[in-house]
Write an enzyme that holds these catalytic residues in place. Structure first.
Site, short mmCIF file in Angstrom:
data_model
loop_
_atom_site.label_atom_id
_atom_site.label_comp_id
_atom_site.label_asym_id
_atom_site.label_seq_id
_atom_site.Cartn_x
_atom_site.Cartn_y
_atom_site.Cartn_z
CD GLU A 5 -3.55 8.50 -4.06
OE1 GLU A 5 -3.54 7.44 -3.41
OE2 GLU A 5 -3.46 9.63 -3.53
CG ASP A 26 -4.56 1.63 8.68
OD1 ASP A 26 -4.60 0.76 9.57
OD2 ASP A 26 -3.60 2.39 8.55
CG HIS A 43 -6.26 4.93 -1.31
ND1 HIS A 43 -5.13 4.49 -0.68
CD2 HIS A 43 -6.27 4.34 -2.53
CE1 HIS A 43 -4.45 3.68 -1.49
NE2 HIS A 43 -5.13 3.57 -2.63
CG ASP A 60 -1.98 0.96 1.31
OD1 ASP A 60 -2.39 1.44 0.24
OD2 ASP A 60 -2.45 1.26 2.43
CG HIS A 97 -4.95 8.13 3.94
ND1 HIS A 97 -4.01 8.62 3.07
CD2 HIS A 97 -5.39 6.98 3.40
CE1 HIS A 97 -3.88 7.79 2.05
NE2 HIS A 97 -4.72 6.79 2.21
N GLY A 98 -7.27 8.63 7.66
CA GLY A 98 -7.35 8.96 9.07
C GLY A 98 -8.76 9.08 9.62
O1 TD3 Z 1 -4.19 3.27 2.15
N1 TD3 Z 1 -4.90 3.26 3.28
C1 TD3 Z 1 -4.34 2.66 4.49
C2 TD3 Z 1 -3.06 3.26 4.94
C3 TD3 Z 1 -3.12 4.73 5.18
C4 TD3 Z 1 -2.22 5.16 6.30
O2 TD3 Z 1 -2.84 4.81 7.52
C5 TD3 Z 1 -6.15 3.82 3.27
O3 TD3 Z 1 -6.55 4.41 2.28
C6 TD3 Z 1 -7.03 3.66 4.51
O4 TD3 Z 1 -7.74 4.80 4.84
P1 TD3 Z 1 -8.49 4.99 6.26
O5 TD3 Z 1 -9.80 5.64 5.93
O6 TD3 Z 1 -8.69 3.66 6.89
O7 TD3 Z 1 -7.63 5.90 7.08
ZN ZN Z 2 -4.50 5.02 1.19
#
Ligand code: TD3
Ligand code: ZN
Length: 308
Positions: A134, A255, A210, A82, A180-181
């Site tokens: 991306e 994540d 993502h 990833d 993210h986050g």
């Molecule tokens: O690619 N990822 C996971 C890793 C991101 C760094 O933590 C995502 O797109 C996950 O996104 P989300 O919504 O779970 O933060």
């Molecule tokens: Zn991501």
């Protein structure tokens, strides 16, 4: 069974119109929770590791664990890098048994992103490893952009078409308004579904979302009840996620929600049972809660029941 090709898993999802979870793992308990949850729902699953996860757990440890997990599993399991940025790490993954890698050059200008992505596709092809890239940028609430500036970070459908054609990537991650986050939106959450539909129509390959965690209110409530603090946390509403999947998303990256589940379970044991000092009694419940969240996700994504 052995690891399954990410492309095979995602092409089926693309044909049949559902999405598969790509869950980030950093240790054994998270991995086992992800696999158990997928088995319980008969869902194919993509195990995602970041460069940070590789630094944390070690490349060989992670690959060995995921291989064992796949061997023992009754459902298809893929292993994906990833957000690959370091060419050395990307190469190691391609040569070291990953079934797909993501090259994230989305921070570069379009032409440079295209060139860097193309190079990874050329590197990966001989190994039968598929490639995700991306285009556009994921912005967090803290980035304080005006509506116009925000618009400019989202993926341009015409550019997406050219990008996919010229790079030969297998999966595309467009920016449609997620980040993210745990703090994705300041105001009302809004994904650009029209843009997503247009991109899907033009590229015709599996799309990746993502920043797709939903930050479930029940998890946040539990977190707060056990002393955690994440005020103003906000995820993607499940309805909008469903719409995104119906509009062409076939891989949903998750994540944050697993991190929340892990932390809630650990906080609960430590708070409710101060006498506990057996790591298995602390991390076992974390594995169980991750399993439960993964089951819920696979049902939402439509991957439940699609293992065969
Ligand atoms: O690619 N990822 C996971 C890793 C991101 C760094 O933590 C995502 O797109 C996950 O996104 P989300 O919504 O779970 O933060
Ligand atoms: Zn991501």
């Amino acid at each position: 069974m052995a690891l399954t090709s990410t492309k095979e898993i995602l092409e089926k999802a693309h044909r049949e119109g559902y999405a598969v979870g790509a869950f980030n793992v950093n240790n054994m308990e998270i991995l086992q929770g992800v696999i158990e949850g997928s088995q319980e729902t008969s869902a194919p699953v993509i195990v995602a590791v970041t460069e940070g996860a590789i630094r944390y757990a070690g490349f060989d440890y992670l690959v060995a664990m995921v291989r064992v997990a796949a061997e023992e599993a009754s459902v298809p399991v893929a292993l994906h890098l990833d957000h690959g940025r370091d060419p050395g790490v990307i190469r190691r993954c391609i040569e070291g048994g990953f079934t797909s890698v993501m090259i994230d050059a989305s921070h570069m200008p379009f032409e440079e992103n295209l060139k860097a992505t193309k190079e990874v596709v050329e590197m990966a092809r001989p190994f039968g490893v598929s490639v995700e890239a991306e285009l556009g940028r994921l912005k967090g609430v803290e980035d304080l952009l005006s509506v116009k500036e925000r618009e400019a970070t989202l993926t341009d459908p015409e550019e997406a078409e050219r990008f996919v054609r010229e790079t030969g990537i297998d999966f595309l991650a467009p920016a449609i308004g997620t980040s993210h986050g745990a703090f994705k939106f300041k105001g009302k959450p809004k994904l650009d579904i029209d843009r997503l539909r247009e991109i899907k129509g033009r590229v015709g390959i599996p799309l990746v979302l993502h920043g797709a965690s939903t930050v479930p209110p029940w998890l946040l409530e539990l977190l707060h009840s056990y002393g955690g603090k994440l005020d103003e946390a906000k995820g993607v509403p499940p309805d909008q996620l469903r719409e995104a999947i119906a509009s062409g998303v076939n891989k949903v990256n998750t994540d944050t929600d697993l991190r929340l589940a892990f932390t809630v379970a650990v906080r609960k044991v430590l708070q409710e049972s101060p006498e506990v000092f057996d790591p298995r009694k602390i991390l076992g419940p974390a594995r169980d809660l991750i399993k439960r969240v993964v089951m819920e996700k696979n049902r939402l994504f439509g991957s439940a029941g699609k293992a065969s």
